[in-house]
Design a protein around this motif. Sequence first.
Motif, PDB file in Angstrom:
ATOM      1  N   ILE A 105      19.729  76.789  57.455  1.00 13.72           N
ATOM      2  CA  ILE A 105      19.987  77.545  56.239  1.00 13.72           C
ATOM      3  C   ILE A 105      19.420  76.765  55.077  1.00 13.72           C
ATOM      4  CG2 ILE A 105      21.832  78.339  54.697  1.00 13.72           C
ATOM      5  CD1 ILE A 105      23.459  78.945  57.156  1.00 13.72           C
ATOM      6  N   SER A 106      18.824  77.474  54.109  1.00 16.30           N
ATOM      7  CA  SER A 106      18.191  76.780  52.992  1.00 16.30           C
ATOM      8  C   SER A 106      19.217  76.006  52.183  1.00 16.30           C
ATOM      9  CB  SER A 106      17.476  77.791  52.090  1.00 16.30           C
ATOM     10  OG  SER A 106      18.425  78.583  51.398  1.00 16.30           O
ATOM     11  N   SER A 107      18.745  74.937  51.536  1.00 16.19           N
ATOM     12  CA  SER A 107      19.647  74.109  50.742  1.00 16.19           C
ATOM     13  C   SER A 107      20.224  74.888  49.570  1.00 16.19           C
ATOM     14  CB  SER A 107      18.901  72.867  50.240  1.00 16.19           C
ATOM     15  OG  SER A 107      17.771  73.246  49.477  1.00 16.19           O
ATOM     16  N   SER A 108      19.443  75.834  49.015  1.00 15.23           N
ATOM     17  CA  SER A 108      19.958  76.628  47.891  1.00 15.23           C
ATOM     18  C   SER A 108      21.120  77.508  48.325  1.00 15.23           C
ATOM     19  CB  SER A 108      18.834  77.493  47.298  1.00 15.23           C
ATOM     20  OG  SER A 108      18.338  78.395  48.269  1.00 15.23           O
ATOM     21  N   ASP A 109      21.006  78.104  49.522  1.00 15.07           N
ATOM     22  CA  ASP A 109      22.124  78.917  50.039  1.00 15.07           C
ATOM     23  C   ASP A 109      23.365  78.060  50.263  1.00 15.07           C
ATOM     24  OD1 ASP A 109      20.633  81.190  50.006  1.00 15.07           O
ATOM     25  OD2 ASP A 109      20.077  81.113  52.127  1.00 15.07           O
ATOM     26  N   LEU A 110      23.158  76.850  50.797  1.00 15.04           N
ATOM     27  CA  LEU A 110      24.287  75.957  51.047  1.00 15.04           C
ATOM     28  C   LEU A 110      24.964  75.579  49.746  1.00 15.04           C
ATOM     29  CD1 LEU A 110      25.958  74.271  52.986  1.00 15.04           C
ATOM     30  CD2 LEU A 110      24.266  72.455  52.768  1.00 15.04           C
ATOM     31  N   ALA A 168      22.832  83.737  63.351  1.00 14.03           N
ATOM     32  CA  ALA A 168      22.634  83.135  62.035  1.00 14.03           C
ATOM     33  C   ALA A 168      23.980  82.883  61.368  1.00 14.03           C
ATOM     34  CB  ALA A 168      21.773  84.047  61.167  1.00 14.03           C
ATOM     35  N   GLY A 169      24.043  81.856  60.558  1.00  9.23           N
ATOM     36  CA  GLY A 169      25.261  81.517  59.843  1.00  9.23           C
ATOM     37  C   GLY A 169      25.358  80.021  59.642  1.00  9.23           C
ATOM     38  N   TYR A 170      26.300  79.598  58.827  1.00  8.82           N
ATOM     39  CA  TYR A 170      26.451  78.174  58.549  1.00  8.82           C
ATOM     40  C   TYR A 170      26.843  77.377  59.788  1.00  8.82           C
ATOM     41  CZ  TYR A 170      26.201  79.462  53.637  1.00  8.82           C
ATOM     42  OH  TYR A 170      25.775  79.942  52.439  1.00  8.82           O
ATOM     43  N   GLN A 171      27.454  78.058  60.770  1.00 14.76           N
ATOM     44  CA  GLN A 171      27.839  77.354  61.989  1.00 14.76           C
ATOM     45  C   GLN A 171      26.621  76.917  62.793  1.00 14.76           C
ATOM     46  OE1 GLN A 171      27.716  80.662  61.899  1.00 14.76           O
ATOM     47  NE2 GLN A 171      26.356  80.909  63.664  1.00 14.76           N
ATOM     48  N   ARG A 172      25.464  77.555  62.579  1.00 11.91           N
ATOM     49  CA  ARG A 172      24.278  77.188  63.354  1.00 11.91           C
ATOM     50  C   ARG A 172      23.838  75.756  63.069  1.00 11.91           C
ATOM     51  NH1 ARG A 172      19.239  81.131  63.195  1.00 11.91           N
ATOM     52  NH2 ARG A 172      20.445  82.225  64.802  1.00 11.91           N
ATOM     53  N   PRO A 173      23.506  75.409  61.810  1.00 17.37           N
ATOM     54  CA  PRO A 173      23.183  74.004  61.572  1.00 17.37           C
ATOM     55  C   PRO A 173      24.375  73.095  61.820  1.00 17.37           C
ATOM     56  CG  PRO A 173      23.340  75.187  59.495  1.00 17.37           C
ATOM     57  CD  PRO A 173      23.350  76.218  60.582  1.00 17.37           C
ATOM     58  N   GLY A 174      25.598  73.600  61.586  1.00 17.25           N
ATOM     59  CA  GLY A 174      26.787  72.780  61.831  1.00 17.25           C
ATOM     60  C   GLY A 174      26.906  72.356  63.275  1.00 17.25           C
ATOM     61  N   ALA A 175      26.759  73.303  64.196  1.00 18.79           N
ATOM     62  CA  ALA A 175      26.877  72.987  65.621  1.00 18.79           C
ATOM     63  C   ALA A 175      25.766  72.044  66.071  1.00 18.79           C
ATOM     64  CB  ALA A 175      26.848  74.278  66.437  1.00 18.79           C
ATOM     65  N   LEU A 176      24.540  72.261  65.577  1.00 13.65           N
ATOM     66  CA  LEU A 176      23.420  71.420  65.990  1.00 13.65           C
ATOM     67  C   LEU A 176      23.537  70.009  65.413  1.00 13.65           C
ATOM     68  CD1 LEU A 176      20.537  74.036  65.709  1.00 13.65           C
ATOM     69  CD2 LEU A 176      21.651  73.195  67.784  1.00 13.65           C
ATOM     70  N   LEU A 177      24.054  69.884  64.197  1.00 14.83           N
ATOM     71  CA  LEU A 177      24.265  68.560  63.627  1.00 14.83           C
ATOM     72  C   LEU A 177      25.379  67.813  64.360  1.00 14.83           C
ATOM     73  CD1 LEU A 177      23.862  69.385  59.844  1.00 14.83           C
ATOM     74  CD2 LEU A 177      22.496  67.728  61.127  1.00 14.83           C
ATOM     75  N   PHE A 178      26.408  68.521  64.784  1.00 17.56           N
ATOM     76  CA  PHE A 178      27.474  67.913  65.583  1.00 17.56           C
ATOM     77  C   PHE A 178      26.873  67.353  66.881  1.00 17.56           C
ATOM     78  CE2 PHE A 178      32.302  68.627  66.178  1.00 17.56           C
ATOM     79  CZ  PHE A 178      32.427  67.416  66.855  1.00 17.56           C
ATOM     80  N   LEU A 179      26.020  68.141  67.518  1.00 14.64           N
ATOM     81  CA  LEU A 179      25.343  67.697  68.734  1.00 14.64           C
ATOM     82  C   LEU A 179      24.511  66.444  68.465  1.00 14.64           C
ATOM     83  CD1 LEU A 179      24.388  68.398  71.715  1.00 14.64           C
ATOM     84  CD2 LEU A 179      22.497  69.593  70.619  1.00 14.64           C
ATOM     85  N   GLN A 216      30.552  69.358  60.704  1.00  6.56           N
ATOM     86  CA  GLN A 216      31.875  69.959  60.519  1.00  6.56           C
ATOM     87  C   GLN A 216      31.901  70.827  59.263  1.00  6.56           C
ATOM     88  OE1 GLN A 216      33.928  70.009  62.839  1.00  6.56           O
ATOM     89  NE2 GLN A 216      34.624  68.027  63.606  1.00  6.56           N
ATOM     90  N   LEU A 217      31.185  70.416  58.227  1.00  2.00           N
ATOM     91  CA  LEU A 217      31.113  71.227  57.016  1.00  2.00           C
ATOM     92  C   LEU A 217      30.486  72.582  57.305  1.00  2.00           C
ATOM     93  CD1 LEU A 217      31.274  71.683  53.940  1.00  2.00           C
ATOM     94  CD2 LEU A 217      29.076  70.478  53.746  1.00  2.00           C
ATOM     95  N   GLY A 218      29.372  72.591  58.060  1.00  2.00           N
ATOM     96  CA  GLY A 218      28.732  73.857  58.382  1.00  2.00           C
ATOM     97  C   GLY A 218      29.652  74.783  59.160  1.00  2.00           C
ATOM     98  N   ILE A 219      30.360  74.241  60.134  1.00  3.09           N
ATOM     99  CA  ILE A 219      31.278  75.067  60.925  1.00  3.09           C
ATOM    100  C   ILE A 219      32.417  75.582  60.045  1.00  3.09           C
ATOM    101  CG2 ILE A 219      32.925  75.036  62.834  1.00  3.09           C
ATOM    102  CD1 ILE A 219      31.023  73.002  64.216  1.00  3.09           C
ATOM    103  N   ALA A 220      32.952  74.728  59.185  1.00  5.69           N
ATOM    104  CA  ALA A 220      34.026  75.165  58.289  1.00  5.69           C
ATOM    105  C   ALA A 220      33.540  76.233  57.323  1.00  5.69           C
ATOM    106  CB  ALA A 220      34.589  73.967  57.522  1.00  5.69           C
ATOM    107  N   LEU A 221      32.327  76.064  56.782  1.00  9.19           N
ATOM    108  CA  LEU A 221      31.791  77.065  55.852  1.00  9.19           C
ATOM    109  C   LEU A 221      31.670  78.430  56.512  1.00  9.19           C
ATOM    110  CD1 LEU A 221      28.976  75.180  53.882  1.00  9.19           C
ATOM    111  CD2 LEU A 221      31.037  76.221  52.925  1.00  9.19           C
ATOM    112  N   SER A 222      31.357  78.454  57.808  1.00  9.07           N
ATOM    113  CA  SER A 222      31.240  79.740  58.489  1.00  9.07           C
ATOM    114  C   SER A 222      32.577  80.464  58.542  1.00  9.07           C
ATOM    115  CB  SER A 222      30.682  79.538  59.904  1.00  9.07           C
ATOM    116  OG  SER A 222      31.631  78.933  60.765  1.00  9.07           O
ATOM    117  N   ALA A 223      33.674  79.709  58.496  1.00  8.64           N
ATOM    118  CA  ALA A 223      35.003  80.328  58.465  1.00  8.64           C
ATOM    119  C   ALA A 223      35.434  80.690  57.058  1.00  8.64           C
ATOM    120  CB  ALA A 223      36.035  79.387  59.087  1.00  8.64           C
ATOM    121  N   LEU A 224      34.850  80.041  56.063  1.00 12.40           N
ATOM    122  CA  LEU A 224      35.257  80.274  54.681  1.00 12.40           C
ATOM    123  C   LEU A 224      34.509  81.430  54.030  1.00 12.40           C
ATOM    124  CD1 LEU A 224      35.459  76.573  53.437  1.00 12.40           C
ATOM    125  CD2 LEU A 224      37.352  78.078  54.066  1.00 12.40           C
TER     126      LEU A 224
END
Length: 224
Positions: free
Chosen positions: A5-10, A165-176, A206-214
């Motif tokens: 996800i682009s940094s501006s969207d984040l 697509a969603g914030y959980q995508r980069p979140g899950a890959l960064l966790f990995l 963890q931030l990406g995964i949390a953002l997907s819930a928020l």
Amino acid sequence: MPIMISSSDLMKAVGRSGRLVPFFKAVCVYFVVGGGAPSLSAAALKCAPVLCLLLCVLVRAHTAPQPQRWYAHCVATGLALSAAGDALLVWPQHFVAGMVAFAGAHVAYILAFGLQPRAYGAALALFAGALAYVRAVPAPAPLRALVPAYALLLAAMAWRGSARAGYQRPGALLFLLSDAILGYGLFAEPVPYNQALVMSTYYLGQLGIALSALEPARAVAAPQ
């Protein structure tokens, strides 16, 4: 399909309110004064960022309609188990218990992400990568069975998180990525700036995964 996800969207998501300010403050405090010898204070500093995310997601779960509430509750469970794992891993003698806590977190995240869409190509790539990793970076004998099982579960979490697509995508890959760096440093050879690399990718994951819930407009999968 783009992976990140682009940094501006984040930044828009983060800046929508001040709800994530405690998380960023806790991360800064951890990197300035965290680490050191195992102690309750070290554990508290390490867990604080994830606990801040947990509080945000629990507030969201309280007010969200279904199926967003289910999604948020599963993510909150994953964050709570992650915080437990963070605390346990401060003490080396609790390494296995910490792995079990994180394994539970991955199961909770998989339940949140659901099984649709299938994304078989991503599954093949991630599971093949996990198998290649455990062959290239073998764990010591006492962990010879546990580490490969954990690696496959982690790959499953990354597969389901990256399937849509969603914030959980980069979140899950960064966790990995965080766990891959951690495992290499533990079982292969020292990694320069190991703590900074492991914890920065972990907190961002963890931030990406949390953002997907928020996010109120996020399309979530119903329980399966």
